[in-house]
Write an enzyme that holds these catalytic residues in place. Structure first.
Site, PDB file in Angstrom:
ATOM      1  N   GLY A 165       0.842  -1.197   0.000  1.00 19.97           N
ATOM      2  CA  GLY A 165       0.000   0.000   0.000  1.00 19.97           C
ATOM      3  C   GLY A 165       0.876   1.245   0.000  1.00 19.97           C
ATOM      4  CG  LEU A 166      -0.682   4.783  -1.939  1.00 15.92           C
ATOM      5  CD1 LEU A 166      -1.804   5.816  -1.987  1.00 15.92           C
ATOM      6  CD2 LEU A 166       0.370   5.053  -3.011  1.00 15.92           C
ATOM      7  CB  SER A 169      -1.694   2.757   3.185  1.00 13.34           C
ATOM      8  OG  SER A 169      -0.588   1.870   3.195  1.00 13.34           O
ATOM      9  N   GLY A 170      -0.806   2.655   6.456  1.00 13.95           N
ATOM     10  CA  GLY A 170      -0.946   1.919   7.721  1.00 13.95           C
ATOM     11  C   GLY A 170      -0.287   0.542   7.692  1.00 13.95           C
ATOM     12  CG  ASP A 195      10.613   3.374   6.596  1.00 13.18           C
ATOM     13  OD1 ASP A 195      11.458   3.825   5.826  1.00 13.18           O
ATOM     14  OD2 ASP A 195       9.642   4.043   7.011  1.00 13.18           O
ATOM     15  CB  SER A 239       5.786  -4.222  -2.663  1.00 12.22           C
ATOM     16  OG  SER A 239       4.764  -4.290  -1.711  1.00 12.22           O
TER      17      SER A 239
END
Ligand SMILES: Nc1ncnc2c1ncn2[C@@H]1O[C@H](COP(=O)(O)OS(=O)(=O)O)[C@@H](OP(=O)(O)O)[C@H]1O
Ligand SMILES: Nc1ncnc2c1ncn2[C@@H]1O[C@H](COP(=O)(O)OP(=O)(O)O)[C@@H](O)[C@H]1O
Length: 334
Positions: A165-166, A169-170, A195, A239
């Site tokens: 997800g962006l 986005s969590g 990260d 991704s």
């Protein structure tokens, strides 16, 4: 002289005792025949992959012989620009001699197959070695304690929950909530956060497309090892490219669960916990996903998490959604 007469490469078997109904990776048929008909190969997935600098020999070989196959023009037609067809799949190598088995990951490119299958027996019964990618003279070594034994010990099935997800986005929030929820139920998990991995394993990579592809490839391989260890591995990375995610899926037939955090860009941007969207909007970060770099949503994933009427599910309810999928599909017992 090599004797391949009894060597057969067959499609990977389902993980021991897991007849998971969620299995969905694609199989191509018919079986290819190689090595004078003695080696059978079953393909499990095909991706369209951007050329990757991480694999220069294949890319340059393609470039050097662009039309060396009579099939080339036909196969090229309809290709997305800038993309090279690549077929990735795991294979189980199982000669009829029961003592020998190996797991080989192969990549086929183009009409020519730069795949080298050299496992077999020499005339005097000695094992020969293989060439895989750039590694020559290597041989798979199995241990008596395998995935089955570890899964029994842990009473769970090793798998990979891949959260995409962006930014904002969590993903990390869900990964931690999921890990916590499973841990409190007695399950062993490990989180691979994009990260965090860029602080070590992937510190040499930046955010251009080929580095992102290499990032995902490495994490896919590491995740596969964790799943083989019997853990529920939770990978959370942007991704952004479908082909990269699908390549990871093909490493883990039956045990790759893709979770799409389908949170609108406006919501992610409003959250902006690291202030990166603001920097991207003012041009201080170039190639930021969702702003001036693409994100390709999954077209066919196991779990989609989304907001309803502007309300996003809480971290716990997102985690519960994944846990119930794992439960229903038999991953939380052995
Ligand atoms: N250009 C650009 N685009 C996207 N993201 C960027 C970029 N530069 C830095 N960051 C920070 O890096 C985190 C994403 O790392 P990933 O390894 O998950 O990215 S990727 O999967 O290789 O695309 C991402 O973390 P998350 O916000 O947790 O997704 C960002 O904080
Ligand atoms: N379900 C949610 N509802 C509300 N806020 C959330 C939710 N999930 C994450 N957040 C918040 O959004 C921000 C980004 O979350 P994070 O997990 O870091 O996203 P990502 O890892 O995708 O970048 C954080 O401030 C986090 O607290």
């Amino acid at each position: 002289m090599q004797n391949f007469a009894s060597a057969a490469i067959a499609p990977p078997p389902p993980p021991e005792s897991s007849a998971s109904p969620h299995r969905r990776h694609r199989r191509l048929s018919p079986l290819l025949r190689r090595a004078a008909g003695a080696v059978r190969i079953a393909l499990t997935s095909v991706d369209w992959k951007r050329p990757s600098t991480s694999n220069p020999p294949v890319a340059s070989r393609d470039a050097e012989r662009p039309c060396c196959s009579p099939l080339a023009p036909r196969r090229r037609r309809g290709l997305p620009q800038n993309r090279t067809p690549s077929i990735n799949y795991p294979l189980t190598f199982s000669p009829s001699l029961a003592a020998l088995s190996a797991f080989v990951s192969l990549r086929l490119r183009w009409a020519h197959i730069p795949v080298i299958i050299m496992m077999g027996l020499t005339g005097n019964g000695k094992l020969v070695t293989s060439t895989v990618g750039k590694s020559t003279n290597i041989r798979w070594h199995d241990c008596p304690i395998g995935q089955d034994g570890r899964q029994k010990l842990l009473n769970q099935k090793g798998c990979v929950v891949w959260i995409t997800g962006l930014s904002g986005s969590g993903k990390s929030t869900l990964a931690c909530a999921l890990s916590h929820g499973l841990h409190s139920r007695g399950h062993l998990t490990y989180v691979l956060d994009g990260d965090n991995l860029r602080h070590g394993l992937n510190r040499d990579l930046c955010f251009k497309a080929e580095d992102r592809a290499e990032n995902i490839r490495r994490v896919g391989e590491v995740a596969k090892l964790f799943a083989d260890a019997g853990l529920i591995c939770i990978a959370c990375l942007i991704s952004p490219f479908r082909s990269d995610r699908n390549a990871c899926r093909s490493l883990l037939p039956n045990s790759f669960i893709e979770v799409f955090l389908n949170i609108p860009l406006e919501v992610c941007e409003a959250r902006d916990p690291k202030g990166l969207y603001k920097l991207a909007r003012t041009g201080k970060i170039k190639g930021f996903t969702g702003i001036d770099d693409p994100y390709e949503p999954p077209s066919d994933c196991e779990i989609v998490i989304q907001c309803k009427a502007g309300d996003c599910p809480s971290p716990k309810s997102m985690a519960d959604q994944v846990i119930s999928y794992l439960e229903v599909n038999g991953f939380l017992q052995y």
